[in-house]
Design a protein around this motif. Structure first.
Motif, short mmCIF file in Angstrom:
data_model
loop_
_atom_site.label_atom_id
_atom_site.label_comp_id
_atom_site.label_asym_id
_atom_site.label_seq_id
_atom_site.Cartn_x
_atom_site.Cartn_y
_atom_site.Cartn_z
N THR A 1 0.86 -1.17 0.00
CA THR A 1 0.00 0.00 0.00
C THR A 1 0.90 1.24 0.00
O THR A 1 2.11 1.15 0.28
N ARG A 2 0.32 2.40 -0.26
CA ARG A 2 1.13 3.63 -0.26
C ARG A 2 1.68 3.91 1.13
O ARG A 2 2.82 4.35 1.27
N GLU A 3 0.89 3.63 2.17
CA GLU A 3 1.38 3.87 3.53
C GLU A 3 2.53 2.93 3.87
O GLU A 3 3.49 3.32 4.53
N GLU A 4 2.43 1.67 3.43
CA GLU A 4 3.52 0.72 3.66
C GLU A 4 4.76 1.13 2.88
O GLU A 4 5.89 1.00 3.38
N LYS B 1 5.59 4.22 2.10
CA LYS B 1 6.17 5.35 2.81
C LYS B 1 6.96 4.89 4.03
O LYS B 1 8.06 5.40 4.29
N GLN B 2 6.43 3.90 4.75
CA GLN B 2 7.14 3.40 5.93
C GLN B 2 8.47 2.77 5.53
O GLN B 2 9.47 2.89 6.25
N ARG C 1 6.06 11.50 9.24
CA ARG C 1 5.86 11.99 7.88
C ARG C 1 6.97 12.95 7.53
O ARG C 1 7.68 13.45 8.41
#
Length: 262
Positions: A206-209, A211-212, A225
């Motif tokens: 996912t996009r959040e994963e 980014k992490q 962030r």
């Protein structure tokens, strides 16, 4: 001078390099909001640009480009009051130090260090003669946390820019010109969002994963962030204003806590 007056830049002329997109665009917009007459330079003027008479198409990584910018500013008459060097970036291929050719080293140095040096040399004498002005250099947290795989030359160039900036500040402060630096961590730009998409699609995340994964590669970002371009512009607006009139030779880090040391 009232507090509100100290936040204004009315009657002052500014130049922002790399001002066509990302942080540079946000900085130029913020300085205009504060009342400054803002010139922007970049290699190409965006389609439909709102202030074409204040855009200078030039490649400031070259001597010719620097000369073109200096000539255009001179034509407008008088000294600049504000000079913000935003332009920068990394294009070194992955593979470590051994794959960085002489040409690539020069590319990174011209983009991230020597372009600012040349433009300062061209524009600061008039600022010094006027007895007032502000210069900001955009450095990077990579001068403290260098990433070796694909941005070692970039990190080294930004370290050189910081050292140069500090020495220049010491030289020019007695003559009325303040020089400071802003050390950037990750920034949420359109280019960064596209990079997140590539990481997500390439790894089934996912996009959040995604980014992490990027945060983890930097050792973590305590804020959770990266900064956005408006927050960068906020800091620039403060540092070029009269509210920062005693700040000289400093480097302000804006990285969400990425750098883990004091």
């Amino acid at each position: 001078m009232s507090g509100s007056d100290r936040d204004r830049l009315d009657g002052r002329r500014a130049l922002v390099t790399g001002g066509s997109k990302g942080s540079g665009k946000a900085v130029a917009e913020r300085l205009r909001e504060m009342g400054a007459d803002v010139y922007v330079t970049a290699r190409t003027m965006p389609d439909g640009y709102e202030h074409p008479d204040r855009f200078i198409e030039a490649d400031v990584t070259t001597i010719e480009g620097t000369d073109a910018v200096a000539a255009r500013i001179a034509e407008a008459g008088g000294a600049l009051d504000i000079l913000v060097h935003v332009v920068g970036g990394a294009s070194t291929p992955a593979g470590g130090f051994a794959v960085i050719t002489d040409d690539q080293w020069l590319t990174e140095l011209n983009l991230n260090f020597l372009g600012a040096v040349r433009l300062d040399r061209a524009l600061l004498p008039a600022m010094i003669e006027s007895g007032a002005g502000v210069v900001l250099h955009f450095t990077s947290i990579q001068r403290e946390l260098p990433q070796y795989d694909a941005s070692l030359a970039y990190a080294a160039a930004k370290a050189a820019l910081r050292t140069y900036s500090k020495g220049l500040a010491n030289e020019l402060a007695p003559r009325g010109v303040r020089v400071n630096a802003i050390s950037l961590g990750g920034i949420e730009t359109e280019a960064y969002e596209r990079f997140v998409d590539r990481i997500a699609e390439g790894n089934g995340l996912t996009r959040e994963e995604a980014k992490q994964t990027i945060y983890d590669s930097l050792g973590g970002v305590p804020l959770g962030r990266f900064a956005n371009t408006a927050e960068i512009a906020d800091l620039v607006g403060f540092l070029v204003s009269d509210r920062a009139s005693a700040i000289v030779g400093a480097e302000y880090v804006i990285d969400g806590g990425t750098v883990p040391t004091v």
